[in-house]
Each structure stands twice: as structure tokens, then as C-alpha cells.
Enzyme design. Structure first.
Site, PDB file in Angstrom:
ATOM      1  N   LYS A  46       0.829  -1.215   0.000  1.00  0.00           N
ATOM      2  CA  LYS A  46       0.000   0.000   0.000  1.00  0.00           C
ATOM      3  C   LYS A  46       0.856   1.255   0.000  1.00  0.00           C
ATOM      4  O   LYS A  46       0.656   2.164  -0.800  1.00  0.00           O
ATOM      5  CB  LYS A  46      -0.922   0.052   1.235  1.00  0.00           C
ATOM      6  CG  LYS A  46      -1.891  -1.108   1.354  1.00  0.00           C
ATOM      7  CD  LYS A  46      -2.827  -0.917   2.551  1.00  0.00           C
ATOM      8  CE  LYS A  46      -2.115  -0.835   3.881  1.00  0.00           C
ATOM      9  NZ  LYS A  46      -1.547  -2.099   4.353  1.00  0.00           N
ATOM     10  N   ARG A  48      -9.696   0.353   8.581  1.00  0.00           N
ATOM     11  CA  ARG A  48      -9.134  -0.925   8.995  1.00  0.00           C
ATOM     12  C   ARG A  48     -10.119  -1.791   9.759  1.00  0.00           C
ATOM     13  O   ARG A  48      -9.766  -2.901  10.163  1.00  0.00           O
ATOM     14  CB  ARG A  48      -7.907  -0.672   9.865  1.00  0.00           C
ATOM     15  CG  ARG A  48      -6.612  -0.674   9.065  1.00  0.00           C
ATOM     16  CD  ARG A  48      -5.502  -0.586  10.046  1.00  0.00           C
ATOM     17  NE  ARG A  48      -4.269  -1.195   9.670  1.00  0.00           N
ATOM     18  CZ  ARG A  48      -3.334  -0.627   8.925  1.00  0.00           C
ATOM     19  NH1 ARG A  48      -3.532   0.528   8.363  1.00  0.00           N
ATOM     20  NH2 ARG A  48      -2.192  -1.242   8.732  1.00  0.00           N
ATOM     21  N   ARG A  90      11.798  -1.515  11.667  1.00  0.00           N
ATOM     22  CA  ARG A  90      10.589  -0.928  12.230  1.00  0.00           C
ATOM     23  C   ARG A  90      10.090  -1.789  13.393  1.00  0.00           C
ATOM     24  O   ARG A  90      10.044  -3.017  13.282  1.00  0.00           O
ATOM     25  CB  ARG A  90       9.514  -0.861  11.132  1.00  0.00           C
ATOM     26  CG  ARG A  90       8.784   0.467  11.107  1.00  0.00           C
ATOM     27  CD  ARG A  90       7.887   0.578   9.916  1.00  0.00           C
ATOM     28  NE  ARG A  90       6.592  -0.055  10.123  1.00  0.00           N
ATOM     29  CZ  ARG A  90       5.594   0.015   9.258  1.00  0.00           C
ATOM     30  NH1 ARG A  90       5.745   0.686   8.138  1.00  0.00           N
ATOM     31  NH2 ARG A  90       4.445  -0.583   9.502  1.00  0.00           N
TER      32      ARG A  90
HETATM   33  P1  B4P Z   1       3.791  -1.827   2.431  1.00  0.00           P
HETATM   34  O1  B4P Z   1       2.725  -2.755   1.991  1.00  0.00           O
HETATM   35  O2  B4P Z   1       3.866  -0.560   1.735  1.00  0.00           O
HETATM   36  O3  B4P Z   1       3.509  -1.810   3.968  1.00  0.00           O
HETATM   37  P2  B4P Z   1       2.838  -0.640   4.800  1.00  0.00           P
HETATM   38  O4  B4P Z   1       2.309   0.459   3.953  1.00  0.00           O
HETATM   39  O5  B4P Z   1       3.846  -0.304   5.768  1.00  0.00           O
HETATM   40  O6  B4P Z   1       1.531  -1.293   5.434  1.00  0.00           O
HETATM   41  P3  B4P Z   1       1.340  -1.708   6.940  1.00  0.00           P
HETATM   42  O7  B4P Z   1      -0.053  -2.218   7.004  1.00  0.00           O
HETATM   43  O8  B4P Z   1       2.430  -2.658   7.284  1.00  0.00           O
HETATM   44  O9  B4P Z   1       1.593  -0.410   7.832  1.00  0.00           O
HETATM   45  P4  B4P Z   1       0.745   0.878   8.223  1.00  0.00           P
HETATM   46  O10 B4P Z   1       1.707   1.981   8.198  1.00  0.00           O
HETATM   47  O11 B4P Z   1      -0.504   1.046   7.398  1.00  0.00           O
HETATM   48  O12 B4P Z   1       5.269  -2.408   2.254  1.00  0.00           O
HETATM   49  C1  B4P Z   1       5.754  -3.555   2.881  1.00  0.00           C
HETATM   50  C2  B4P Z   1       7.074  -4.034   2.269  1.00  0.00           C
HETATM   51  O13 B4P Z   1       6.848  -4.667   1.019  1.00  0.00           O
HETATM   52  C3  B4P Z   1       8.089  -2.928   1.981  1.00  0.00           C
HETATM   53  O14 B4P Z   1       9.349  -3.339   2.440  1.00  0.00           O
HETATM   54  C4  B4P Z   1       8.077  -2.786   0.468  1.00  0.00           C
HETATM   55  O15 B4P Z   1       9.310  -2.390  -0.060  1.00  0.00           O
HETATM   56  C5  B4P Z   1       7.748  -4.191   0.024  1.00  0.00           C
HETATM   57  N1  B4P Z   1       7.064  -4.233  -1.278  1.00  0.00           N
HETATM   58  C6  B4P Z   1       6.125  -3.361  -1.720  1.00  0.00           C
HETATM   59  N2  B4P Z   1       5.702  -3.715  -2.970  1.00  0.00           N
HETATM   60  C7  B4P Z   1       6.388  -4.851  -3.310  1.00  0.00           C
HETATM   61  C8  B4P Z   1       6.392  -5.708  -4.469  1.00  0.00           C
HETATM   62  N3  B4P Z   1       5.615  -5.477  -5.525  1.00  0.00           N
HETATM   63  N4  B4P Z   1       7.197  -6.792  -4.467  1.00  0.00           N
HETATM   64  C9  B4P Z   1       7.995  -7.052  -3.399  1.00  0.00           C
HETATM   65  N5  B4P Z   1       8.061  -6.265  -2.274  1.00  0.00           N
HETATM   66  C10 B4P Z   1       7.252  -5.176  -2.224  1.00  0.00           C
HETATM   67  O16 B4P Z   1       0.260   0.571   9.730  1.00  0.00           O
HETATM   68  C11 B4P Z   1       1.153   0.384  10.812  1.00  0.00           C
HETATM   69  C12 B4P Z   1       0.403   0.388  12.164  1.00  0.00           C
HETATM   70  O17 B4P Z   1      -0.246   1.684  12.382  1.00  0.00           O
HETATM   71  C13 B4P Z   1      -0.772  -0.619  12.300  1.00  0.00           C
HETATM   72  O18 B4P Z   1      -0.343  -1.924  12.654  1.00  0.00           O
HETATM   73  C14 B4P Z   1      -1.628   0.076  13.406  1.00  0.00           C
HETATM   74  O19 B4P Z   1      -1.110  -0.164  14.692  1.00  0.00           O
HETATM   75  C15 B4P Z   1      -1.500   1.551  13.085  1.00  0.00           C
HETATM   76  N6  B4P Z   1      -2.586   2.052  12.231  1.00  0.00           N
HETATM   77  C16 B4P Z   1      -2.442   2.526  10.951  1.00  0.00           C
HETATM   78  N7  B4P Z   1      -3.635   2.878  10.442  1.00  0.00           N
HETATM   79  C17 B4P Z   1      -4.568   2.612  11.411  1.00  0.00           C
HETATM   80  C18 B4P Z   1      -5.989   2.739  11.472  1.00  0.00           C
HETATM   81  N8  B4P Z   1      -6.706   3.176  10.422  1.00  0.00           N
HETATM   82  N9  B4P Z   1      -6.611   2.388  12.630  1.00  0.00           N
HETATM   83  C19 B4P Z   1      -5.927   1.928  13.686  1.00  0.00           C
HETATM   84  N10 B4P Z   1      -4.578   1.780  13.694  1.00  0.00           N
HETATM   85  C20 B4P Z   1      -3.898   2.115  12.562  1.00  0.00           C
END
Ligand code: B4P
Length: 185
Positions: A13, A88, A133
Site C-alpha cells: 500500500k 481498517r 521498524r
Molecule cells: P507496504 O505494503 O507498503 O507496507 P505498509 O504500507 O507499511 O503497510 P502496513 O499495514 O504494514 O503499515 P501501516 O503503516 O498502514 O510495504 C511492505 C514491504 O513490502 C516494503 O518493504 C516494500 O518495499 C515491500 N514491497 C512493496 N511492494 C512490493 C512488491 N511489488 N514486491 C515485493 N516487495 C514489495 O500501519 C502500521 C500500524 O499503524 C498498524 O499496525 C496500526 O497499529 C496503526 N494504524 C495505521 N492505520 C490505522 C488505522 N486506520 N486504525 C488503527 N490503527 C492504525
């Protein structure tokens, strides 16, 4: 263009939202990034969110909605946005519909990045090594995937029932996946 980007932790994402921001010239709103910024700044909200996030749980709906509402009030939102990481759970999906209706900002597109669990685990393990992280530890990742199945999967159903959900295969090169999303815009 106003887009909601859904997907499991590690589904890409954040990666795709950054590219869509550049291609479509719209704002990227990541609730995870907003929360991590609050944690880094040591604000009261950040202090409250930190322990919850490190365990891989969801921060309270009320806190995240307040933060989102404030962000949607900034001027750059006028050109459109990609919402990454929200909603979420079903309560957040309902709150978002209400908020966007009130702000007269209807959604154009809801996209789910679909990635098998084995790939999610491999990506997050890679990021844990590269970036360290706190919520990419094996225990937190296992919990985040559990929380996703329990709480976020119903959000997919919510949009699917309304005929608004577009599923995109989230494996392949980053550019291939971007092309699949852009084809829907
Ligand atoms: P991403 O998929 O980009 O992961 P993310 O955005 O960090 O999503 P995530 O759900 O983990 O975290 P968020 O910040 O929303 O990338 C993951 C990895 O994959 C990277 O290393 C990337 O390079 C790699 N990658 C990407 N595309 C690829 C491809 N095509 N092929 C191979 N590799 C690839 O949330 C973090 C925390 O915040 C949650 O756990 C929660 O505690 C809180 N939070 C956030 N939003 C919330 C909400 N709405 N309500 C309540 N809590 C919330």
C-alpha cells in the site's frame, strides 16, 4: 481522484500510494505514517499510540478518525487523495463514509491489493532487516496479520457488498502493479 487503497500489512500500500501520488498529483494520506510521525514527535497522541502499534494492534478508532479529519482539512486534499491504511475495521468504514459525505468528497475508487500470506511474511521480514521498524518483529507481524483477518477483512466485504471493490493482484514488479491500478482510474 479520491482513492482508498486496502490490503494486508506488507501488501504494498505504502509503496503504491507514493507512486500514485506522483503520477496523479494527489495527496498521499497514510494513517500509519501520521501515527509514526506522532510517535516520533512524542505528542500525547503518539505516546498513547506507541505501545499499541509495537504490539501490532489497531490504535483506537476515535484517535485515528480525529487525526484523519484534521488531515482531510488541509488544502492539498482539494486535488484529490489516496487513503492508505484506513479504514481498517467496519466502524472506520462507516465513519469514513459519514465524514466524506459531510465534506462532500465522494470516493472514486476502492482498490484491494491482493497478496498471498507467504509473500507478505517474506516482505515484512525483509523490511525488518532493512529498516528495523518496531512493528515488523515476528511477533508483531503475526499479530498484525491476525488483526487484519479478524478486523480488516470485513471492510473488504463491506465495499464488495456495495459493488465498490476492485481487486488487484499485488505480486509482480512495482511498475506492473502500478499499471494495474492506473488502468482502473
Ligand atoms: P507496504 O505494503 O507498503 O507496507 P505498509 O504500507 O507499511 O503497510 P502496513 O499495514 O504494514 O503499515 P501501516 O503503516 O498502514 O510495504 C511492505 C514491504 O513490502 C516494503 O518493504 C516494500 O518495499 C515491500 N514491497 C512493496 N511492494 C512490493 C512488491 N511489488 N514486491 C515485493 N516487495 C514489495 O500501519 C502500521 C500500524 O499503524 C498498524 O499496525 C496500526 O497499529 C496503526 N494504524 C495505521 N492505520 C490505522 C488505522 N486506520 N486504525 C488503527 N490503527 C492504525
Amino acid at each position: 481522484m479520491r482513492i482508498v487503497l486496502l490490503g494486508a500489512p506488507g501488501s504494498g500500500k505504502g509503496t503504491q500510494a507514493a507512486l500514485l501520488k506522483a503520477r496523479l498529483n494527489i495527496a498521499h494520506i497514510s494513517t500509519g505514517e501520521l501515527l509514526r510521525a506522532a510517535v516520533a514527535a512524542g505528542t500525547p497522541l503518539g505516546l498513547q499510540a506507541r505501545a499499541v502499534m509495537e504490539k501490532g494492534n489497531l490504535v483506537s478508532d476515535e484517535v485515528v478518525l480525529g487525526m484523519l479529519e484534521e488531515r482531510l482539512g488541509l488544502p492539498d486534499v482539494a486535488s484529490g487523495f489516496i487513503l492508505d491504511g484506513y479504514p481498517r475495521n467496519e466502524a472506520q468504514a462507516l465513519a469514513l463514509d459519514g465524514l466524506l459525505k459531510r465534506m462532500q468528497l465522494p470516493l472514486d475508487l476502492v482498490v484491494q491489493l491482493d497478496v498471498p500470506e507467504a509473500s507478505l511474511l517474506a516482505r515484512l521480514a525483509g523490511r525488518a532487516k532493512a529498516e528495523g521498524r518496531a512493528d515488523d518483529s515476528p511477533e508483531a507481524v503475526a499479530n498484525r496479520l491476525h488483526v487484519y483477518q479478524q478486523q480488516t477483512a470485513p471492510v473488504l466485504e463491506y465495499y464488495a457488498r456495495a459493488g465498490r471493490l476492485h481487486r488487484v493482484a499485488g505480486e509482480g514488479s512495482v511498475d506492473e502493479i502500478l499499471g494495474r491500478i492506473l488502468a482502473l482510474t
